[in-house]
Design a protein around this motif. Structure first.
Motif, PDB file in Angstrom:
ATOM      1  N   LEU A  16       0.865  -1.234   0.053  1.00 26.41           N
ATOM      2  CA  LEU A  16       0.068  -0.068   0.110  1.00 26.41           C
ATOM      3  C   LEU A  16       0.851   1.265  -0.115  1.00 26.41           C
ATOM      4  O   LEU A  16       0.646   2.249  -0.777  1.00 26.41           O
ATOM      5  N   ALA A  17       2.180   1.347   0.674  1.00 25.78           N
ATOM      6  CA  ALA A  17       2.925   2.326   0.858  1.00 25.78           C
ATOM      7  C   ALA A  17       3.212   2.737  -0.486  1.00 25.78           C
ATOM      8  O   ALA A  17       3.402   3.899  -1.149  1.00 25.78           O
ATOM      9  N   GLU A  20       0.645   4.014  -2.885  1.00 22.21           N
ATOM     10  CA  GLU A  20       0.577   5.407  -2.895  1.00 22.21           C
ATOM     11  C   GLU A  20       1.504   6.227  -3.568  1.00 22.21           C
ATOM     12  O   GLU A  20       1.178   7.203  -4.066  1.00 22.21           O
ATOM     13  N   VAL A  23       0.875   6.068  -7.288  1.00 24.85           N
ATOM     14  CA  VAL A  23      -0.486   6.652  -7.645  1.00 24.85           C
ATOM     15  C   VAL A  23      -0.201   8.289  -7.509  1.00 24.85           C
ATOM     16  O   VAL A  23      -0.647   8.954  -8.379  1.00 24.85           O
ATOM     17  N   ALA A  24       0.678   8.700  -6.494  1.00 26.95           N
ATOM     18  CA  ALA A  24       0.908  10.059  -6.497  1.00 26.95           C
ATOM     19  C   ALA A  24       1.688  10.583  -7.612  1.00 26.95           C
ATOM     20  O   ALA A  24       1.763  11.827  -8.037  1.00 26.95           O
ATOM     21  N   VAL A  60      -5.974   2.994  -1.924  1.00 26.25           N
ATOM     22  CA  VAL A  60      -4.878   4.196  -1.750  1.00 26.25           C
ATOM     23  C   VAL A  60      -5.858   5.353  -1.059  1.00 26.25           C
ATOM     24  O   VAL A  60      -5.292   5.997  -0.321  1.00 26.25           O
ATOM     25  N   PHE A  61      -6.995   5.564  -1.508  1.00 28.11           N
ATOM     26  CA  PHE A  61      -7.788   6.752  -1.012  1.00 28.11           C
ATOM     27  C   PHE A  61      -8.714   6.403   0.009  1.00 28.11           C
ATOM     28  O   PHE A  61      -9.488   7.401   0.332  1.00 28.11           O
ATOM     29  N   GLU A  63      -8.433   6.120   3.231  1.00 27.91           N
ATOM     30  CA  GLU A  63      -8.413   6.811   4.351  1.00 27.91           C
ATOM     31  C   GLU A  63      -8.965   8.170   4.115  1.00 27.91           C
ATOM     32  O   GLU A  63      -9.579   8.994   4.920  1.00 27.91           O
ATOM     33  N   ARG A  64      -8.665   8.825   3.019  1.00 30.04           N
ATOM     34  CA  ARG A  64      -9.065  10.003   2.505  1.00 30.04           C
ATOM     35  C   ARG A  64     -10.825  10.098   2.514  1.00 30.04           C
ATOM     36  O   ARG A  64     -11.244  10.874   3.208  1.00 30.04           O
ATOM     37  N   ALA A  99      -5.182  15.190  -5.042  1.00 31.04           N
ATOM     38  CA  ALA A  99      -4.515  13.841  -5.294  1.00 31.04           C
ATOM     39  C   ALA A  99      -4.793  13.183  -6.236  1.00 31.04           C
ATOM     40  O   ALA A  99      -5.926  12.979  -6.600  1.00 31.04           O
ATOM     41  N   MET A 102      -7.506  10.435  -7.390  1.00 29.65           N
ATOM     42  CA  MET A 102      -8.629  10.166  -6.723  1.00 29.65           C
ATOM     43  C   MET A 102     -10.031  10.439  -7.470  1.00 29.65           C
ATOM     44  O   MET A 102     -10.956   9.799  -7.417  1.00 29.65           O
TER      45      MET A 102
END
Length: 198
Positions: A16-17, A20, A23-24, A60-61, A63-64, A99, A102
């Motif tokens: 996941l890290a 992320e 994706v960023a 990835v999203f 938590e947001r 982001a 997203m």
């Protein structure tokens, strides 16, 4: 068995890290194969955690999305329904515009005809805010949270390559809110040229 579960959790957290970061850097086009290479794992292992790009983006999203849902709940009992809805929509558009990827996570999968889990959660969270705004005359009757989320997703996608994505997305959101507000409402007056100087 507990050791295996712990290993699986560590693998998932590591993936996941890395996801992320990918994706960023690359947005919705992030490659599962590249994630596997960076993690030193096989593609099959990665696909057990993320069966496809949609699953990857939603992970990835997550938590947001959860934070935005909590924010909607906090605003539900605000005294000013119009202000509460605008505050929440502003938070959603800020996240979606800032982001990379997203907005794609909020878009239905056209191939699989599958609704976005992220979008479904946000729609459910935002519906009470929209209902209050409709009841108070700040938003035209018939407007739903799903309608507004679709508009926000479109704005985020349209401004993805803008020099100042957040500012342009916010400007377009305000134009949108003026468009869905009944003539003479507080939002309509605030968005008009005359109202802007009050």
């Amino acid at each position: 068995m507990p050791a295996q579960r712990a290993d699986a959790r560590r693998n998932h957290a590591r993936l996941l890290a890395i996801a992320e970061a990918e994706v960023a850097a690359h947005g919705a086009e992030a490659s599962l194969e590249q994630i596997a290479r960076r993690a030193g794992l096989g593609s099959a292992t990665v696909r057990r955690h993320f069966p496809g790009r949609r699953a990857l983006l939603e992970a990835v999203f997550r938590e947001r999305i959860e934070a935005l849902c909590l924010r909607a709940g906090e605003l539900t009992d605000a005294a000013d329904a119009r202000s509460a809805l605008l505050t929440w929509l502003g938070a959603v558009i800020a996240h979606a515009a800032s982001a990379r990827g997203m907005a794609a996570a909020l878009t239905p999968d056209a191939v699989a005809a599958q609704e976005s889990e992220c979008a479904a959660k946000l729609t459910e969270a935002g519906e009470p805010l929209v209902r209050r705004a409709v009841r108070d005359g700040a938003v035209a009757s018939g407007v739903t949270a799903a309608d507004l989320l679709t508009l926000i997703t479109g704005i985020a996608l349209a401004t993805e390559h803008h020099a100042d994505r957040a500012a342009e997305a916010d400007r377009l959101l305000r134009l949108t809110m003026a468009g869905i507000s009944p003539p003479g409402s507080a939002i309509d007056r605030a968005s008009s040229p005359a109202g802007a100087h009050r």
